[in-house]
Scaffold this motif. Structure first.
Motif, PDB file in Angstrom:
ATOM      1  N   GLN A 335       0.834  -1.197   0.000  1.00 37.65           N
ATOM      2  CA  GLN A 335       0.000   0.000   0.000  1.00 37.65           C
ATOM      3  C   GLN A 335       0.868   1.246   0.000  1.00 37.65           C
ATOM      4  O   GLN A 335       2.051   1.201   0.371  1.00 37.65           O
ATOM      5  N   VAL A 336       0.281   2.358  -0.410  1.00 33.99           N
ATOM      6  CA  VAL A 336       0.946   3.660  -0.390  1.00 33.99           C
ATOM      7  C   VAL A 336      -0.022   4.646   0.246  1.00 33.99           C
ATOM      8  O   VAL A 336      -1.188   4.736  -0.165  1.00 33.99           O
ATOM      9  N   ALA A 368       3.229   1.082  -9.934  1.00 36.96           N
ATOM     10  CA  ALA A 368       2.875   2.130 -10.887  1.00 36.96           C
ATOM     11  C   ALA A 368       3.039   3.507 -10.256  1.00 36.96           C
ATOM     12  O   ALA A 368       3.524   4.447 -10.894  1.00 36.96           O
ATOM     13  N   ILE A 369       2.663   3.620  -8.982  1.00 39.66           N
ATOM     14  CA  ILE A 369       2.843   4.895  -8.274  1.00 39.66           C
ATOM     15  C   ILE A 369       4.329   5.224  -8.170  1.00 39.66           C
ATOM     16  O   ILE A 369       4.752   6.373  -8.395  1.00 39.66           O
ATOM     17  N   PHE A 370       5.153   4.214  -7.843  1.00 36.01           N
ATOM     18  CA  PHE A 370       6.599   4.414  -7.765  1.00 36.01           C
ATOM     19  C   PHE A 370       7.148   4.898  -9.115  1.00 36.01           C
ATOM     20  O   PHE A 370       7.949   5.855  -9.166  1.00 36.01           O
ATOM     21  N   ALA A 371       6.721   4.273 -10.213  1.00 33.44           N
ATOM     22  CA  ALA A 371       7.210   4.658 -11.539  1.00 33.44           C
ATOM     23  C   ALA A 371       6.796   6.086 -11.884  1.00 33.44           C
ATOM     24  O   ALA A 371       7.582   6.854 -12.462  1.00 33.44           O
ATOM     25  N   ALA A 419      -4.142   7.836 -11.329  1.00 32.68           N
ATOM     26  CA  ALA A 419      -4.030   7.791 -12.792  1.00 32.68           C
ATOM     27  C   ALA A 419      -2.926   6.841 -13.237  1.00 32.68           C
ATOM     28  O   ALA A 419      -3.024   6.236 -14.306  1.00 32.68           O
ATOM     29  N   SER A 420      -1.887   6.694 -12.427  1.00 33.73           N
ATOM     30  CA  SER A 420      -0.754   5.847 -12.812  1.00 33.73           C
ATOM     31  C   SER A 420      -1.172   4.403 -13.026  1.00 33.73           C
ATOM     32  O   SER A 420      -0.555   3.673 -13.800  1.00 33.73           O
ATOM     33  N   PHE A 421      -2.247   3.965 -12.341  1.00 33.71           N
ATOM     34  CA  PHE A 421      -2.758   2.610 -12.582  1.00 33.71           C
ATOM     35  C   PHE A 421      -4.162   2.631 -13.191  1.00 33.71           C
ATOM     36  O   PHE A 421      -4.929   1.684 -13.072  1.00 33.71           O
ATOM     37  N   GLY A 422      -4.495   3.739 -13.872  1.00 31.54           N
ATOM     38  CA  GLY A 422      -5.668   3.771 -14.725  1.00 31.54           C
ATOM     39  C   GLY A 422      -7.000   4.012 -14.065  1.00 31.54           C
ATOM     40  O   GLY A 422      -8.037   3.638 -14.607  1.00 31.54           O
TER      41      GLY A 422
END
Length: 584
Positions: A335-336, A368-371, A419-422
């Protein structure tokens, strides 16, 4: 009378003169009738005949012949397959001036036609109307029955009927020929978007009128001839379309899904090879559709939150700006936390140390958040824009949606993170397909198109040229990202999209659906998407499969991915692409 007699006129003389006057009036009236009959039957016979018969000079010269539509067919001698044609039929019409017993005519026609007797009687009783259409598209057998009645004033003229070759799943792509007032015009799909080319140009009649606005019977009349419509050759391959639409329809039915879409494109040119929707409709019987919403084309019009198929876009930002590599690692804690919000992986698990390739393979939201963070907000937004999200593609189909990516400009990291994971943004299936096409095409984004060639009635032709919208990624970045996506198909989530003997790149996505009446997502509804291309080093196609709200299984790996694999196997064989590796 007494005064008349006083002047020397006898009673008999007066009566004789009255008879003379009556006879004279009658004679003048008879002459006028004969003159009018001569005018109608001789002088104006040709004019009324032209007005009354649709195929005769006036109507045929004023009405253009609509262009036909063809698909590609690599198995046909001429390489084409007709999908929308003009079929011969009959138009039934009346010349009321020729009908002496309108009641009888109406009675007899009512027995054969699906028209109320009173309506028929009103039509055949218009004695001043030289041409009254009664019913369109009469087939030959019914026409022969009516002709056998030998009804005076009832005629037929050949008429072209729009006919759509039965093709399951293609209704939204084609549209149909409907009515706008009294005019027949293309609506929805290719028929609507290309109305100007298909419909041609109406001719018109120049005629002298009197001060009351009525046509002068013997006045000058000039006809400006119609210009016939152009034929269209689509980019769609009829054999690919048939296989793809069949697979989609079967999958939607098998999973009890609400609907589904499938679209295939040549990534190097942007040519659409197949476009399918389920459920679809029959354009020949469009009036029978229970919901006009079925006419809309979800591939271009229905924007949705794409879910994890957006993760390669996020990864592209980090790779393009050299902020990470496939082997860059991070620590996945499952989790983040961003402010008061906690974003978790879809499996609710922590996976420890993970590479960027593993982020795609295991579809990790935290990765995806990390990227996205590694790429930076501005770089992430730039890549999203460059891939074409938030703008129409220009495919020349009606009602294309832009999608909505406004949340990423809101200034809050939480919106960038989702948004990073759609999630929290919307895209159309066509936008996603084009974006993946750019990854497959060495980073070059091609503009999608569905009409390959326009063939005008005068023989001139206009070919659609391939348009490169922009270079989104460097070729090196595109190759690297494609290689990472191969691992998705070789791994767990995308395995059912694989085709033995070939390297296939792709990504699954199981998206949540936002609630309509309040914030949050419906826990019972998902949309499964798989997008991929093959062969990875020289992609011949890119394909998107979308299954909406399946009832038996939840994830795209079980709904959309198998359809992709089935159709991809057919495509690689049909396109005669040799295997790249041994089949284990």
């Amino acid at each position: 009378m007494a005064k008349g007699l006083a002047l020397g006129m006898g009673h008999g003389d007066y009566i004789d003169k009255r008879l003379v006057v009556v006879k004279l009036v009658f004679l003048i009236g008879l002459i006028l009738v004969l003159v009018r009959l001569f005018q109608l039957q001789v002088l104006l016979h040709d004019w009324y005949e032209k007005q009354a018969a649709g195929q005769h000079d006036v109507l045929s010269e004023l009405t253009p012949i609509r262009g036909e539509i063809f698909a590609k067919d690599n198995l046909a001698v001429d390489g084409l397959a007709p999908v929308v044609i003009n079929k011969d039929s009959q138009l039934l019409y009346a010349v009321p001036a020729e009908i002496t017993a309108p009641e009888t005519v109406a009675d007899k026609l009512a027995l054969l036609l699906d028209i109320d007797k009173e309506e028929l009687l009103a039509k055949v009783s218009k004695v001043d109307d030289p041409y009254e259409p009664i019913q369109e598209f009469i087939d030959d057998s019914l026409a022969e029955e009516i002709k056998a009645l030998n009804l005076p004033g009832i005629h037929f003229t050949p008429q072209l009927q729009r006919y759509y070759v039965p093709l399951d799943g293609m209704g939204q792509a084609l549209g149909f020929l409907g009515y706008d007032g009294s005019l027949r015009v293309g609506q929805y799909g290719v028929e609507g978007a290309w109305q100007r080319e298909l419909g041609g140009k109406l001719g018109y009649l120049k005629a002298e009128k009197d001060v009351a606005g009525s046509l002068i019977a013997l006045g000058k009349r000039d006809i400006v001839r119609a210009e016939d419509g152009a034929d269209l050759i689509l980019t769609i391959d009829i054999n690919i379309e048939t296989q793809a639409c069949g697979a989609l329809t079967e999958a939607v039915k098998r999973h009890g899904a609400d609907s589904g879409s499938l679209i295939i494109m040549n990534p190097a040119t942007g040519a659409i090879l197949a476009l399918c929707n389920a459920p679809s409709f029959d354009p020949n019987n469009y009036r029978e559709a229970s919901d006009i919403g079925v006419f809309s084309n979800p591939v271009v019009s229905a924007a949705y939150e794409p879910g994890s198929v957006f993760k390669p876009i996020t990864m592209a930002a980090g790779l393009q700006y050299n902020k990470l590599t496939p082997d860059t690692t991070y620590e996945d804690e499952g989790q983040v936390k961003i402010g008061p919000d906690i974003l978790k992986n879809s499996d609710l698990e922590a996976h420890g140390t993970q590479t960027m390739t593993a982020v795609l393979e295991n579809s990790l939201n935290t990765g995806a958040i990390f990227a996205m963070r590694q790429a930076g907000a501005d770089n992430f937004k730039k890549i999203v824009e460059d891939f074409g999200f938030g703008e129409i593609s220009g495919i020349a189909l009606p009602a294309e949606a832009r999608g909505n990516i406004k949340s990423i400009y809101g200034g809050k990291e939480i919106y960038l993170a989702t948004a990073s994971f759609g999630q929290g943004i919307t895209t159309t299936p066509l936008q996603l397909l084009a974006a993946y096409g750019a990854i497959a095409n060495q980073g070059r984004l091609a503009r999608p198109y569905i009409v390959d060639e326009v063939i005008y009635a005068d023989g001139n032709k206009k070919k659609t040229e391939t348009q490169e919208v922009r270079q989104v990624l460097s070729p090196a970045t595109a190759r690297t990202l494609a290689g990472m996506m191969v691992q998705v198909v070789e791994g767990t989530h995308g395995r059912r999209a694989a085709v033995p003997g070939y390297y296939v790149a792709g990504k699954t996505g199981t998206a949540q659906v936002a609630l309509k009446d309040r914030a949050g997502y419906d826990p019972h509804i998902t949309i499964g998407t798989f997008i991929g291309f093959a062969p990875v080093d020289n992609a011949r196609f890119v394909m998107l499969v979308k299954i909406d709200n399946p009832k038996d299984v939840k994830f795209a790996e079980s709904t959309a991915a198998p359809v992709f694999g089935q159709v991809a196997k057919f495509l690689l064989n049909y396109l005669e692409v040799p295997p790249e590796r041994d089949v284990k």
